[in-house]
Design an enzyme around this catalytic site. Structure first.
Site, PDB file in Angstrom:
ATOM      1  CE1 TYR A 143       9.538  -6.707  -0.804  1.00  0.00           C
ATOM      2  CE2 TYR A 143       7.359  -5.782  -1.074  1.00  0.00           C
ATOM      3  CZ  TYR A 143       8.658  -5.679  -0.626  1.00  0.00           C
ATOM      4  OH  TYR A 143       9.072  -4.535   0.004  1.00  0.00           O
ATOM      5  CE  LYS A 194      21.815   1.058  -6.823  1.00  0.00           C
ATOM      6  NZ  LYS A 194      22.321   2.395  -6.486  1.00  0.00           N
ATOM      7  CG  ASP A 226      21.142   5.413  -5.371  1.00  0.00           C
ATOM      8  OD1 ASP A 226      20.467   5.361  -6.412  1.00  0.00           O
ATOM      9  OD2 ASP A 226      22.383   5.329  -5.382  1.00  0.00           O
ATOM     10  CG  ASP A 250       6.843  -1.806   0.669  1.00  0.00           C
ATOM     11  OD1 ASP A 250       6.057  -1.021   1.221  1.00  0.00           O
ATOM     12  OD2 ASP A 250       7.155  -2.910   1.149  1.00  0.00           O
ATOM     13  CG  ASP A 254       5.260   3.582   3.599  1.00  0.00           C
ATOM     14  OD1 ASP A 254       4.139   3.630   3.057  1.00  0.00           O
ATOM     15  OD2 ASP A 254       5.540   2.771   4.499  1.00  0.00           O
TER      16      ASP A 254
END
Ligand code: NAD
Length: 361
Positions: A143, A194, A226, A250, A254
């Site tokens: 970001y 990852k 994943d 992020d 959630d």
């Protein structure tokens, strides 16, 4: 002599002032009970600040926050300000607050309340007992990494670019926060990356593994993002504390939160390496029910509990608040968002009164 704390209150917009009023009452009762003295100062942020001063985070608000022991925030935003340019939007106030306090660690618990187990979209046997803390790096990663932007190539075709980058020091400080939290919880930390594809993730994995040497009592594991996303819905009880970067955090925070099924129950914390943290519900300002005394104040109250736990190190007082929330749910009190047949429907104020009654009993 009682411990004294300067607390900045940022009620913000929409249901913010209603749920904040409940949290303040709860803190006052807790203060009397645990010999803690809270000095509250309210300041405007978001839409309320735009209306009052023309900017979503007035300098004075940031200054008051910087000179306090902790910041309790409710929510910002609303239809009224949706049309403003980005720099003047309520959300910009929130981002500037995080930047101004250098808050790099975002803590998002996902706890299943046994009384609300049917609110989850997963089977009760899968989610019963889930108690996860997601620690997300908040100020680095893709970001913020440079270069970023949409650039024109030599052929005239446009190319969008973002850069996922982490420095060793950025990884170390978030890893340290996560290990400290895991140590206070179930002593299990899962780092999500990852690393099979991304170099930045390989560095992340190396540094987190290195940090583990300082925490021999905490069991460290690693998962690719994943697989982590899959495991969270397959068998969420395997997780205690999760640490991950900005983008993965992020998404996963959630996903983990939604295991609980009730947005009005979810608190969060954002911490820096020194100075005050910001404690706030995950939900927004709910403009659709603002001013109607319908809001669920429990996420705000649980944010106050996180403030006591992670901001002020007052564990017993925090636990007393958490217990009172369980108790009002046991007694059958429900706001509209968590209502189910046979329960007693209450408004925001009445839920607050029920909490105070439990805390005083
Ligand atoms: P929202 O979380 O405000 O509302 C989503 C739905 O959940 C609504 O139906 C609302 O009534 C309900 N809800 C939320 N909190 C509740 C509570 N405590 N009790 C009962 N019901 C509750 O999300 P949204 O509608 O997407 O956004 C509304 C505004 O809030 C927007 O301006 C958005 O930008 C802002 N927002 C702010 C924050 C924040 O302050 N951190 C976070 C998310 C959204």
């Amino acid at each position: 002599m009682s411990e004294q704390y300067k607390i900045t209150l940022l009620p913000g917009d929409g249901i913010g002032p209603e749920i904040m009023a409940v949290a303040v009452k709860v803190l006052e009762v807790i203060g009397a009970k645990f010999d803690l003295s809270f000095g509250f100062t309210s300041a405007p942020i978001g839409g309320a600040a735009i209306d009052a001063t023309g900017t979503p985070l007035p300098e004075e608000t940031l200054n008051i926050c910087q000179h306090s022991d902790a910041v309790l925030l409710a929510a910002i935003g609303g239809y009224k300000w949706d049309g403003l340019p980005r720099a003047q939007r309520p959300e910009t106030g929130l981002l500037s607050l995080r930047a101004g306090l250098d808050l790099f660690a975002n803590l998002r618990p996902a706890t299943i309340f046994p009384q609300l187990i049917d609110s989850s979209s997963l089977k009760p046997e899968v989610v019963r007992g889930v108690d996860i803390m997601v620690v997300r790096e908040l100020t680095g990663g893709i970001y913020f990494g440079q270069p970023k932007g949409i650039f024109e190539t030599e052929t005239g075709e446009k190319r969008g670019v973002n850069t996922m980058a982490y420095r060793e020091s950025e990884i170390d400080r978030i890893a340290q926060v996560a290990f400290d939290i895991a140590r206070k919880r179930g002593k299990k930390l899962c780092s999500v990356d990852k690393a099979n594809v991304l170099d930045v993730s390989q560095l992340w994995r190396d540094r987190v593994s290195r940090m583990a040497a300082h925490y021999p009592d905490v069991e460290l594991s690693h998962l690719y993002v994943d697989n982590a996303a899959m495991q969270l819905v397959r068998a969420p009880k395997q997780f205690d504390t999760i640490v991950t970067g900005n983008l993965f955090g992020d998404i996963l925070s959630d996903e983990a939160a939604m295991l609980t099924g009730s947005i009005g129950m979810l608190p969060s914390a954002s911490l820096g390496s020194h100075g005050p943290g910001v404690f706030e519900p995950v939900h927004g300002s709910a403009p659709d029910i603002a001013g109607q005394d319908q809001a669920n104040p429990l996420a705000q109250v649980l944010s106050a509990a996180m403030m006591l736990k992670y901001g002020l190190n007052q564990m017993a007082a925090a636990q007393a608040i958490e217990k009172s929330v369980l108790e009002v749910l046991d007694r059958g009190y429900r706001t509209g968002d968590i209502m189910s047949p046979g329960m007693t429907r209450v408004g925001c104020t009445e839920m607050g009164e029920a909490l105070v009654k439990v805390l005083k009993s």
